[in-house]
Structure formats: C-alpha cells, structure tokens
Design an enzyme around this catalytic site. Structure first.
Site, PDB file in Angstrom:
ATOM      1  N   GLY A 235       6.629   5.152   8.328  1.00  0.00           N
ATOM      2  CA  GLY A 235       5.818   6.206   8.487  1.00  0.00           C
ATOM      3  C   GLY A 235       6.038   7.045   9.711  1.00  0.00           C
ATOM      4  O   GLY A 235       6.844   7.041  10.325  1.00  0.00           O
ATOM      5  N   SER A 236       5.152   7.641  10.145  1.00  0.00           N
ATOM      6  CA  SER A 236       4.928   8.560  11.190  1.00  0.00           C
ATOM      7  C   SER A 236       4.808   7.778  12.501  1.00  0.00           C
ATOM      8  O   SER A 236       4.121   6.419  12.476  1.00  0.00           O
ATOM      9  CB  SER A 236       3.772   9.583  11.328  1.00  0.00           C
ATOM     10  OG  SER A 236       2.626   8.898  11.197  1.00  0.00           O
ATOM     11  N   THR A 237       5.259   8.225  13.561  1.00  0.00           N
ATOM     12  CA  THR A 237       5.138   7.358  14.926  1.00  0.00           C
ATOM     13  C   THR A 237       3.507   7.461  15.287  1.00  0.00           C
ATOM     14  O   THR A 237       3.331   6.300  15.647  1.00  0.00           O
ATOM     15  CB  THR A 237       5.915   7.975  15.918  1.00  0.00           C
ATOM     16  OG1 THR A 237       7.221   7.963  15.557  1.00  0.00           O
ATOM     17  CG2 THR A 237       5.624   7.568  17.598  1.00  0.00           C
TER      18      THR A 237
ATOM     19  N   CYS B 104      13.362  10.481   7.686  1.00  0.00           N
ATOM     20  CA  CYS B 104      13.327  10.091   8.717  1.00  0.00           C
ATOM     21  C   CYS B 104      14.562  10.238   9.673  1.00  0.00           C
ATOM     22  O   CYS B 104      14.473  10.661  10.939  1.00  0.00           O
ATOM     23  CB  CYS B 104      12.662   8.684   9.056  1.00  0.00           C
ATOM     24  SG  CYS B 104      13.594   7.270   7.833  1.00  0.00           S
TER      25      CYS B 104
ATOM     26  N   GLU C 200       8.790  15.243  16.062  1.00  0.00           N
ATOM     27  CA  GLU C 200       9.406  15.458  14.659  1.00  0.00           C
ATOM     28  C   GLU C 200       8.772  16.421  13.798  1.00  0.00           C
ATOM     29  O   GLU C 200       7.524  16.481  13.679  1.00  0.00           O
ATOM     30  CB  GLU C 200       9.297  14.113  14.175  1.00  0.00           C
ATOM     31  CG  GLU C 200      10.001  13.778  12.783  1.00  0.00           C
ATOM     32  CD  GLU C 200       9.638  12.569  11.890  1.00  0.00           C
ATOM     33  OE1 GLU C 200       8.529  12.163  12.026  1.00  0.00           O
ATOM     34  OE2 GLU C 200      10.845  12.090  11.387  1.00  0.00           O
TER      35      GLU C 200
ATOM     36  N   GLY D 141       2.133   4.615  13.084  1.00  0.00           N
ATOM     37  CA  GLY D 141       2.493   3.240  13.337  1.00  0.00           C
ATOM     38  C   GLY D 141       1.951   2.805  14.746  1.00  0.00           C
ATOM     39  O   GLY D 141       2.023   1.501  14.736  1.00  0.00           O
TER      40      GLY D 141
ATOM     41  N   GLU E 211       9.258   1.186  11.224  1.00  0.00           N
ATOM     42  CA  GLU E 211      10.208   2.262  10.900  1.00  0.00           C
ATOM     43  C   GLU E 211       9.649   3.545  11.061  1.00  0.00           C
ATOM     44  O   GLU E 211       8.973   4.104  10.115  1.00  0.00           O
ATOM     45  CB  GLU E 211      10.971   1.922   9.736  1.00  0.00           C
ATOM     46  CG  GLU E 211      12.345   2.232   9.614  1.00  0.00           C
ATOM     47  CD  GLU E 211      12.387   3.856   9.031  1.00  0.00           C
ATOM     48  OE1 GLU E 211      12.238   4.767  10.008  1.00  0.00           O
ATOM     49  OE2 GLU E 211      12.804   3.856   7.857  1.00  0.00           O
TER      50      GLU E 211
ATOM     51  N   LYS F 156       0.753  -1.128  -0.046  1.00  0.00           N
ATOM     52  CA  LYS F 156       0.010  -0.196   0.142  1.00  0.00           C
ATOM     53  C   LYS F 156       0.875   1.258  -0.107  1.00  0.00           C
ATOM     54  O   LYS F 156       1.467   1.387   0.811  1.00  0.00           O
ATOM     55  CB  LYS F 156      -0.912  -0.185   1.079  1.00  0.00           C
ATOM     56  CG  LYS F 156      -1.922   1.076   1.200  1.00  0.00           C
ATOM     57  CD  LYS F 156      -2.224   1.675   2.533  1.00  0.00           C
ATOM     58  CE  LYS F 156      -1.165   2.628   3.080  1.00  0.00           C
ATOM     59  NZ  LYS F 156      -1.172   3.925   2.041  1.00  0.00           N
TER      60      LYS F 156
HETATM   61  P1  ADP Z   1       2.862  11.148   6.742  1.00  0.00           P
HETATM   62  O1  ADP Z   1       1.862  12.059   7.398  1.00  0.00           O
HETATM   63  O2  ADP Z   1       4.359  11.705   6.664  1.00  0.00           O
HETATM   64  O3  ADP Z   1       2.455  10.980   5.468  1.00  0.00           O
HETATM   65  P2  ADP Z   1       1.873   8.717   7.739  1.00  0.00           P
HETATM   66  O4  ADP Z   1       2.560   7.920   8.738  1.00  0.00           O
HETATM   67  O5  ADP Z   1       0.370   9.190   7.819  1.00  0.00           O
HETATM   68  O6  ADP Z   1       3.181   9.733   7.575  1.00  0.00           O
HETATM   69  O7  ADP Z   1       2.105   7.988   6.522  1.00  0.00           O
HETATM   70  C1  ADP Z   1       2.899   6.747   6.171  1.00  0.00           C
HETATM   71  C2  ADP Z   1       1.963   5.753   5.491  1.00  0.00           C
HETATM   72  O8  ADP Z   1       0.868   5.181   6.303  1.00  0.00           O
HETATM   73  C3  ADP Z   1       1.506   6.091   4.040  1.00  0.00           C
HETATM   74  O9  ADP Z   1       1.213   5.137   3.248  1.00  0.00           O
HETATM   75  C4  ADP Z   1      -0.225   6.522   4.818  1.00  0.00           C
HETATM   76  O10 ADP Z   1      -1.009   6.367   3.653  1.00  0.00           O
HETATM   77  C5  ADP Z   1      -0.119   5.308   5.754  1.00  0.00           C
HETATM   78  N1  ADP Z   1      -1.314   5.565   6.616  1.00  0.00           N
HETATM   79  C6  ADP Z   1      -1.864   6.646   7.290  1.00  0.00           C
HETATM   80  N2  ADP Z   1      -2.918   6.428   8.206  1.00  0.00           N
HETATM   81  C7  ADP Z   1      -2.888   5.001   7.948  1.00  0.00           C
HETATM   82  C8  ADP Z   1      -3.555   3.966   9.037  1.00  0.00           C
HETATM   83  N3  ADP Z   1      -4.713   4.488   9.786  1.00  0.00           N
HETATM   84  N4  ADP Z   1      -3.240   3.012   8.774  1.00  0.00           N
HETATM   85  C9  ADP Z   1      -2.334   2.341   7.952  1.00  0.00           C
HETATM   86  N5  ADP Z   1      -1.592   3.057   7.187  1.00  0.00           N
HETATM   87  C10 ADP Z   1      -1.759   4.433   7.251  1.00  0.00           C
END
Ligand code: ADP
Length: 492
Positions: free
Chosen positions: A238-240, A294, A388, A243, A260, A181
């Site tokens: 992605g973001s904490t 990151c 961050e 995650g 990560e 995804k």
């Molecule tokens: P950023 O805000 O920097 O894009 P995210 O952590 O939101 O960081 O994004 C990293 C990944 O996580 C992207 O592929 C995003 O679509 C996905 N993402 C965002 N929300 C969710 C969620 N609730 N469950 C799973 N994946 C998600």
C-alpha cells in the site's frame, strides 16, 4: 456459497474459521463501482474484534496446516489455479466493477495469478534448511526453516487480484496460516474470492481467513495484526504513509513486516534508444491501469539529443488514449478508484501547472476518469515532484547525459522500479548498478512482475521481497538445531 452473484442483491460475508459470517456487531457498508457509482455489494464492516477472532482461528488451524505433507499443499494450489481459470470472465468483470480495471488489466491479472499458484505448488517442495559444519566433534548442526505461525496480510485495491493473491500464497504454501485484510475498495476481488476458491480447492478451515471493514476503518484491524502476539509476521502492500504507520506499531511489538510501498519510478530514455519502442514503452509504463500501479513510470527522463521528437510523439500518443468505461475492451484509461483520488490527482496537476509546469497532453477530469496527462518542467517544490501521484500523470525531464539521468532518477525518497531504454545493453547495465531501486529493467519500462522474481523496493518504497525464493526467507523462521551423537565433555 457465500455470495449471491446477481448484481443488485449481492451480499458479502467475511470468511472466518471456514464460516461465512457478518461483522460481529452486524455493521455493513456499500462497495461502489468507481465508474457508474452503483452499489456493487453490501459488505460486512468488520472490527478489531472480528480480526481477533480471525487470528485465533488461524492460530488454531496452524498445527494441522503446518504439518500437512507438501503433496497436499501442492494439490490445493494446483486446484486453486484451475478453479480460478474456470471463473475468468466473472472475475475480470468483477475487477472492472469493483476497481475500474480495464479489460486488458483484468486479463493481465487473471494471467498472473494462476502462474503464482502453480509456482507456489512447487514451493511446497523447496529444501527447508541446510547442514552447517560444526567444530564440536560428533555434532550435526542444521539451519531448519519452519513456518512462522499466523501471518497478517494487508492488500490494496489497485491490482486487487494479484496483490491479495501474492499476500497469501507464499505464506500458505510454506505452511503458515493467514488472516487477509483486503482494501475496502476491493473486498471481493482482493479478498473474499480466495475464501471461495481455496475452500473449493480443499484448504482446511481456518488456514485462510478474510476480514473486511468499512472505508477508513482499517486502522484498528492493522493495529490488531501488529499487537496480537499470535500474529508472527505481517505483509503490507500500500501507500508509504500507511506502511510507515503500520511499521511503527509493529516495531513497538518487535514484529517483522514486509513492506511493499509507493514509488516515484523513473524511466530513463537514452539518446541511442529506438524512438518508436521508447514512446510505446513510456506510454504503457505511465498509463497502464490509469497509472494506479506502484511500478507506474511517473518520471520520464530523456537525453537531450532525442528529447524534442520523443516528447512530441509521446504527447501525441498520450492524447490519443481512449478514456471511459472499463467494460469497453478498447478503453485504456478507466476511472480512478474514488472521488478523493480524482481530486488529489487533479489538484496535483493544477498545482504543478500553477507553479510553471507545462501541460503537454491531458490535464482534465472526464466524469470519474482523469485524462492521460503529460507534464514538463515540473517545479521541484510542487507536490507532484516529491510525492507519488497515483493516477495517469507522468512528467518529462530532459537531461544532458547519463550522469545527470542517474542523478535525477535517484533524487527521490522512493526506490521501487526503474527502466532504462537504450540501444546499448552494457551502458544499461552500468546505469542499473547506480540506480537506487529494488527493480531495474533494461530495455523495458517499469511495470513488470513475474511470480518467481524478488519483488520489492528500497528507501521509502519499503523493505523485504515477495516472490520466489525470497518469499521463503520472508515467511519462515530459521531455526538452529543440533544433534550431538554420543556425549561431549563439559568443563565442570
Ligand atoms: P491507498 O490510499 O492507495 O488505498 P493505503 O495504504 O491507504 O493506500 O491502502 C492500502 C491498504 O492499507 C488497504 O488495505 C487499506 O485498507 C489499508 N490501510 C489503510 N489504513 C491502514 C492502517 N492504519 N493500518 C493498516 N492498514 C491500513
């Protein structure tokens, strides 16, 4: 071919079971260029149902793919590296168009990923177990590594090509099947590109699937990964905050997740550092890809004896970095990924300054870009000091000695990357032992990766490791198998 490449007419499809398909319910959204605001392509707005179909395709492909001889897997990865290299210019320009990556950062990604694929070609031949001495006479006991099944991969937009490639490479090379995804910000360069390249390289149908979705609609797909029992592992970059949410759902389903996440990475500059090298390292670590990495150096912790000169020179360099169109090859600071990101970065800088931080360089938005910005005296109660901030902003902290430097470096909930610039490698090693971080570079800045290295963080930066042999542990299951030659006595 799934995609019409003429800019105005580009229409993407999802990649499920080897077919290029729209969203099950026909929904689409527009992928925007962060610098021009132009529509890059129309993209399927996939749903939970699409994710389920992709997972079922991956599960159906698993028996064949997991028993494919290593020489076949090796060949596919070697071909994928060549195909990718043959599309270098097109992909570097798509990285600029979809994610605002500068030419330099696009080329860096295009250099990294073929190496990742070529090393994965070797992983196909890794020893997959060990013989363990048993106390039972005549027994041979083994720990055998087996692919886990379907792996759900969730990748971000920032280093779209590298981070999406990393999320599928070791899982596939080890015989798993994958549903990827990508981020809604990088559906092609962080996802669909792999459908095209691996199909051409000979990967069987269903081994890799890519599900796209509209902005803000990732949640249901992540939930499907966490809840669907056919998915055996998830990896997330992605973001904490996201995650953590995903890990909570996965935890309820007792599913292992490699996380990560974000970083608040310190670069320590000691009093014996080479001044020019330290300034260049700090600017690169803080501002490469406009600080949207990151591993970006967010805090530059400098020892007092050299602080004045260092800060003056770094501020001058920061102010001189060219900001603007990422398609111009000498641009260093391109656009932030979207308006929300720009507002967050500007808001964090304004808040820190309103609470007493000093602005040493930058501080303003220029169109969709934010200037490279250097702060000092950031108050500990400001948002910038605790979270961050994903943009081209770094804060300088002056310390009295190495003990204070280590204390400051560790005074954060994150623990991803760190760097120590010093003329004394032994001193660097002793500091490295005391830093709470998954990655420490001595005499280098924080932004660095190689495919074979154990990459990952501690604390709020996540758990698990991508890269090299660490990935074998992440994406295989260790199975205890015994063979009893002859019979053994039983008590009744
Ligand atoms: P950023 O805000 O920097 O894009 P995210 O952590 O939101 O960081 O994004 C990293 C990944 O996580 C992207 O592929 C995003 O679509 C996905 N993402 C965002 N929300 C969710 C969620 N609730 N469950 C799973 N994946 C998600």
């Amino acid at each position: 071919m799934s995609i019409t490449t003429e800019a105005a007419k580009r229409e993407y499809r999802q990649f499920i079971g080897g077919q290029w398909v729209g969203a099950g319910d026909g929904g689409t959204f527009e992928d925007l260029d962060p610098f021009t605001g132009n529509v890059v392509a129309t993209v399927p707005a996939g749903t939970k149902e699409d994710a389920r179909r992709a997972i079922e395709s991956a599960a159906a492909a698993f028996p064949e793919w997991s028993s494919t001889p290593p020489i076949v897997r090796q060949g596919i990865f070697l071909r994928a590296a060549e195909i990718l290299e043959s599309r270098r210019e097109e992909i570097v320009s798509l990285l600029a168009e979809e994610t605002g990556a500068s030419f330099g950062f696009g080329m860096f990604q295009m250099g990294f990923v073929p190496g990742l694929f070529r090393q994965a070609a070797g992983i196909a031949y890794s020893p997959m177990g060990e013989i363990i001495p048993s106390d039972i006479p005549g027994a041979m006991a083994m720990g055998l590594r087996r692919p886990v099944g379907v792996v759900g991969a969730i990748a971000p937009w920032n280093a779209a090509l590298i981070l999406s490639a990393r999320s599928i490479t070791a899982p596939l090379a080890l015989g798993n099947t994958v549903v990827l995804k990508p981020s809604e910000e990088s559906p092609f360069s962080g996802g669909l590109v792999w459908g095209e390249i691996f199909t051409e390289a000979g990967l069987p149908e269903g081994a890799l699937n890519v599900v796209t979705h509209a902005p803000g609609a990732a949640g249901p797909i992540g939930d499907e990964f966490a809840e669907n029992s056919l998915v055996r592992r998830i990896n997330f970059t992605g973001s904490t905050a996201t995650g953590r949410k995903l890990a909570e759902t996965a935890g309820r389903n007792l599913k292992r997740v490699l996380l990560e996440l974000g970083g608040y990475n310190p670069l320590i500059v000691l009093g014996d550092a080479d001044m020019e090298y330290a300034v260049d390292a700090a600017a690169f670590g803080a501002f490469m890809h406009q600080g949207q990495i990151c591993m970006s150096a967010r805090r530059i912790i400098v020892e007092r004896p050299i602080a004045d000169e260092f800060v003056e020179r770094l501020a001058k360099k920061t102010a001189g970095l060219k900001t603007g169109d990422p398609r111009e090859h000498d641009t260093i600071i391109g656009p932030l990924i979207n308006k929300r990101a720009l507002e967050t970065v500007a808001g964090r800088v304004d808040e820190a300054v309103s609470k007493g931080a000093r602005l040493l360089a930058g501080g303003e938005a220029i169109g969709p870009c934010f200037q490279a910005t250097l702060l000092a005296d950031v108050p500990p109660d400001s948002e910038f000091a605790t979270q961050e901030t994903f943009g081209p902003v770094a804060a300088v902290e002056v310390v009295a000695d190495t003990d204070e430097a280590v204390r400051r470096a560790n005074a954060t909930s994150y623990g991803l990357a760190s760097g120590i610039i010093t003329g004394d490698p032994d001193k660097g090693m002793s500091i490295a032992h005391n830093l709470e971080a998954g990655i420490v570079h001595i005499n280098d800045q924080t932004v660095h990766d190689e495919p074979q290295m154990p990459f990952g963080g501690v604390k709020d930066s996540g758990w698990g490791r991508f890269g090299g042999t660490a990935a074998i542990e992440e994406f295989t299951e260790l199975r205890w198998v015994t063979v009893q030659s002859g019979t053994r006595p039983f008590p009744f």
